[in-house]
Design an enzyme around this catalytic site. Structure first.
Site, short mmCIF file in Angstrom:
data_model
loop_
_atom_site.label_atom_id
_atom_site.label_comp_id
_atom_site.label_asym_id
_atom_site.label_seq_id
_atom_site.Cartn_x
_atom_site.Cartn_y
_atom_site.Cartn_z
N CYS B 37 0.81 -1.22 -0.19
CA CYS B 37 0.06 0.02 0.20
C CYS B 37 0.67 1.17 -0.11
O CYS B 37 0.48 2.31 -0.16
CB CYS B 37 -1.02 0.01 1.27
SG CYS B 37 -1.43 -1.43 1.97
N CYS B 106 -2.65 -4.34 8.22
CA CYS B 106 -2.55 -2.92 8.95
C CYS B 106 -2.16 -3.35 10.49
O CYS B 106 -1.28 -2.65 11.06
CB CYS B 106 -3.90 -2.23 8.92
SG CYS B 106 -4.01 -1.76 7.24
#
Lengths: 169, 129
Positions: B37, B106
């Protein structure tokens, strides 16, 4: 299992691709699998044609783009397309992001950062193309270079996107 | 993709955002990133003489889930010993924030950041000896 998109076009797993040739192969095959030609077939035949058409489109989109093509190759070769980013890269990116975050950043400094990262992006694309040649002539170590380049890619893209947005504002 | 209320809360009111002095011997800095990302997450801890984490700060450039994961991680860290801090698992963060499968990385990043900050603090202490 990962579908080999090179094989979809009867190509070897080479990265130096002639885009015109790829386009011709794509159009020839699209013609064959196009759902309109199977409109009178059974439900199963139609659904099969639709699946193949979707796969063909995805294969074309993937191979057309140098970064996606490389990523696909790494998947086929059983490699993780990205690795842990280096500390140097992370600190560099962090520094620019902090600069971008401030409201009163000096526009000149932003412009300078944009130019620098744009150059780095061009260099990255150049490195990728050079590594294509190594892979295509049988150098397996090129795979490590690909992972290194793909690990950097999103960072560069995100930074450049944020930078140009800020410069527009 | 909808974020859970807790993610939104941490995103809108991040806890312990900021930086500590990286050069300070009592500070450990963890800098990690998710290349898929393009996220960067910096997490810092300040450890007192008793080996307790007194302060934890973070700064994350990334998606809402990455920000919320690191914000929550700093809350978990405060008041813990280093050993207790190492017991924090990404699954704790996933559960607390109700992260969907595509955002689990995450929470993994936040766990990596905790470990990196502790390792940095410990290596500083080693060199100081």
């Amino acid at each position: 299992m990962v579908v080999d998109y090179f094989a979809v076009f009867s190509l070897e797993r080479r990265l130096g691709i002639d885009l015109e040739d790829l386009g011709r192969r794509f159009r020839a095959q699209s013609f064959v699998v196009h759902p309109d030609f199977h409109a009178r077939g059974t439900q199963a035949e139609r659904s099969e044609a639709q699946d193949r058409s979707a796969e063909l489109n995805e294969a074309y989109r993937t191979l057309k783009d140098p970064f996606r093509r490389t990523r696909h190759l790494l998947e086929l070769e059983g490699r993780d397309p990205e690795s842990k980013p280096s500390q140097v890269l992370l600190f560099e990116v962090f520094e620019v992001q902090e600069l971008l975050e401030e409201d009163g950043s000096d526009p000149l400094e932003l412009k300078k950062a944009e130019q620098e990262w744009r150059q780095r992006w061009s260099a990255l694309v150049g490195d990728l193309e050079k590594a294509f040649g190594r892979w295509d002539s049988g150098d397996l170590a090129a795979l490590d270079t690909f992972v290194e380049i793909l690990t950097r890619r999103r960072y560069y893209e995100n930074l450049l996107a944020t930078l140009s947005e800020r410069l527009k504002a | 993709m909808p974020y859970s209320d807790k993610v939104i809360d941490h995103y809108n009111n991040p806890r312990n955002i900021g930086s500590l002095d990286k050069g300070d011997a009592s500070v450990g800095t963890g800098m990690v990133g998710a290349p898929e990302c393009g996220d960067v997450m910096k997490l810092q801890i300040r450890v007192n003489e008793l080996g307790i984490i007194e302060e934890a700060k973070f700064k994350t450039f990334g998606c809402g889930s990455a920000i919320a994961s690191s914000s929550l991680a700093t809350e978990y860290l405060k008041g813990r010993s280093l050993d207790e801090a190492l017991e924090i698992k990404n699954t704790d963060i996933v559960r607390e924030l109700s992260l969907p499968p595509v955002k689990i990385h995450c929470s993994v990043l936040a766990e990596d950041a905790i470990r990196a900050a502790i390792a940095d603090y410990q290596s500083k202490q080693e060199t100081a000896k």
